[in-house]
Design an enzyme around this catalytic site. Structure first.
Site, mmCIF file in Angstrom:
data_model
loop_
_atom_site.group_PDB
_atom_site.id
_atom_site.type_symbol
_atom_site.label_atom_id
_atom_site.label_comp_id
_atom_site.label_asym_id
_atom_site.label_seq_id
_atom_site.Cartn_x
_atom_site.Cartn_y
_atom_site.Cartn_z
ATOM 1 N N SER A 214 -22.770 -18.151 41.726
ATOM 2 C CA SER A 214 -21.798 -19.169 41.348
ATOM 3 C C SER A 214 -21.119 -19.863 42.512
ATOM 4 O O SER A 214 -20.638 -20.985 42.352
ATOM 5 C CB SER A 214 -20.726 -18.547 40.444
ATOM 6 N N HIS A 242 -24.067 -18.935 34.795
ATOM 7 C CA HIS A 242 -24.138 -20.288 35.343
ATOM 8 C C HIS A 242 -25.534 -20.882 35.173
ATOM 9 O O HIS A 242 -25.979 -21.694 36.000
ATOM 10 C CB HIS A 242 -23.727 -20.282 36.816
ATOM 11 N N LYS A 273 -18.596 -20.960 29.224
ATOM 12 C CA LYS A 273 -18.962 -22.045 30.139
ATOM 13 C C LYS A 273 -19.699 -23.127 29.353
ATOM 14 O O LYS A 273 -19.074 -23.925 28.670
ATOM 15 C CB LYS A 273 -19.765 -21.491 31.317
#
Length: 427
Positions: A214, A242, A273
């Site tokens: 990340s 991610h 996310k």
């Protein structure tokens, strides 16, 4: 002797016994004072080191354009994990509202007591389908998913082999298990093979890596990792926080992008996310593992169930991705537009082909000052420094969203150029 007088004589010594002594009270105050001194010293060290992390206050919903307390006008947001722009997507928001109306605000219970609703099982089924795995278990966060996995799966006769730059939640989760620990150099397949050879006497071995790291936006060499794991009889785990939703042709993640979906055995990821951005994490993998996690994983057993509105939002996000890859595909072109323009302007951008675009600056104070100046120009970014990243590798981490327009990206680049020239980063 009158009763009232007798009671007074008896109660006086009792009050004396029960009253804290002055000495004990003073010791308590001294301990608190000493702790306060230690804490204030640590805080001052952070401030003088230029690594103080303030919290800006947003006064609007999350999105590519936001309102920030203390700033005037429209602010461009380039530091959210809102990769697909689903945090405020009308269908996602409406699904959360409907779940709130039908199922309430929360369960007031853990899953195994009275905290499992049909929507929890439906989301787990859809996530397993999305990742093409046998089963899924939901957690309050992916941090909890990482905290709950390793101590259940691995015992003292086993070994875990972890990339040295894995996320803090992976590191903490591994610390909770009793397996032998091996750490290999970042994305170094030769060192991983050395560790696999050294751990050959172990019963089970698990290679653990972030799919995307990340802070740098670099991708793990999953094909090589899977080749080595198969050669030495190990399993492979990836954290896809991610990557889920936008990496790979259908947004399934780095394992799809690199062609190893059938060779990665366990995947942990997040709902916080790309998949709506609210909260929650999960593990997908073999059904016996998921069943065992339901029986023994402490974060699962001792945390409240995900609230129905969160489940509703996440379910709709997953449904959108199962129906079409259009949103996932739109991120790539916008990412390359930002990276190319910033590189042409003279900035150093770490990673490759990922919406995490770290603008490398080196100095912590410089990263913080530039981020503040960017906000004055209407662009919200944050400087990252130690201990979030190694000392000497401070940066501003830019994150591209499918919701950004080309005009948004060009405006952010122009602000970087203006700020970079002010601080002597570019000419």
């Amino acid at each position: 002797m009158p009763i009232r007088t007798a009671v007074r004589y008896i109660s006086a010594p009792i009050r004396y016994i029960l009253r804290p002594s002055t000495t004990t009270s003073n010791r308590g105050y001294a301990a608190i004072a000493e702790a306060r001194t230690v804490l204030e010293h640590e805080l001052e060290t952070i401030r003088t080191g230029g690594t103080w992390k303030g919290e800006r206050i947003i006064t609007s919903k999350q999105g590519p354009h936001i309102n920030v307390d203390g700033s005037h006008g429209d602010i461009l947001n380039f530091c959210a994990n809102n990769y697909l722009g689903l945090s405020s997507h009308p269908q996602v928001v409406e699904a959360g509202i409907e779940a709130l109306k039908k199922y309430g605000a929360g369960l007031s219970s853990v899953r195994f007591i009275c905290g499992t609703q049909d929507i929890h099982k439906d989301l787990e089924q859809k996530l397993a389908q999305f990742h093409e795995r046998e089963d899924c278990i939901l957690y309050a966060s992916c941090f909890d998913a990482n905290a709950g996995l390793f101590e259940v799966l691995l015992g003292p006769d086993d070994a875990v082999l972890s990339d040295e730059l894995n996320h803090a939640s992976i590191i903490d989760g591994i610390r909770l298990c009793r397996a032998k620990r091996f750490r290999y150099k970042h994305m170094d397949l030769n060192d991983l093979e050395t560790q696999l050879k050294e751990s050959q006497s172990s019963r089970l071995r698990l290679v653990v890596t972030d799919g995307v790291f990340s802070m740098d936006g670099d991708m793990a060499p999953l094909k090589g990792i899977c080749d080595l794991a198969e050669q030495y009889g190990a399993m492979v785990f990836i954290d896809e926080c991610h990557a889920t939703g936008f990496m790979g042709p259908r947004g399934r993640g780095t394992d799809e992008l690199l062609g190893v979906m059938d060779r990665v055995h366990i995947v942990n990821s997040t709902l916080g996310k790309a998949l709506g951005g609210a909260a929650g994490g999960y593990t997908v993998g073999p059904k016996p593992l998921i069943d065992l996690l339901r029986q023994r994983s402490r974060p699962y057993l001792f945390s409240n169930s995900l609230p129905p509105p969160v489940v509703g939002c996440a379910t709709r996000a997953v449904e959108l991705l199962l129906a079409s890859n259009e949103i996932a595909q739109s991120v790539g072109d916008k990412t390359m537009r930002f990276r190319n323009k910033m590189t042409e302007a003279g900035f150093t951008i770490s990673g490759s082909d990922h919406p995490i675009c770290p603008v490398m600056l080196g100095d912590a104070r410089l990263a913080s000052l530039m981020a503040d100046d960017m906000l004055k120009l209407g662009v919200y970014v944050i400087g990252f420094s130690y201990p979030v990243v190694p000392k000497g590798k401070a940066r501003i981490r830019v994150q591209i969203s499918a919701a950004h327009t080309d005009q948004d990206i060009d405006r952010a680049v122009d602000a970087f150029i203006q700020t970079g020239r002010k601080h002597g980063v570019v000419s």
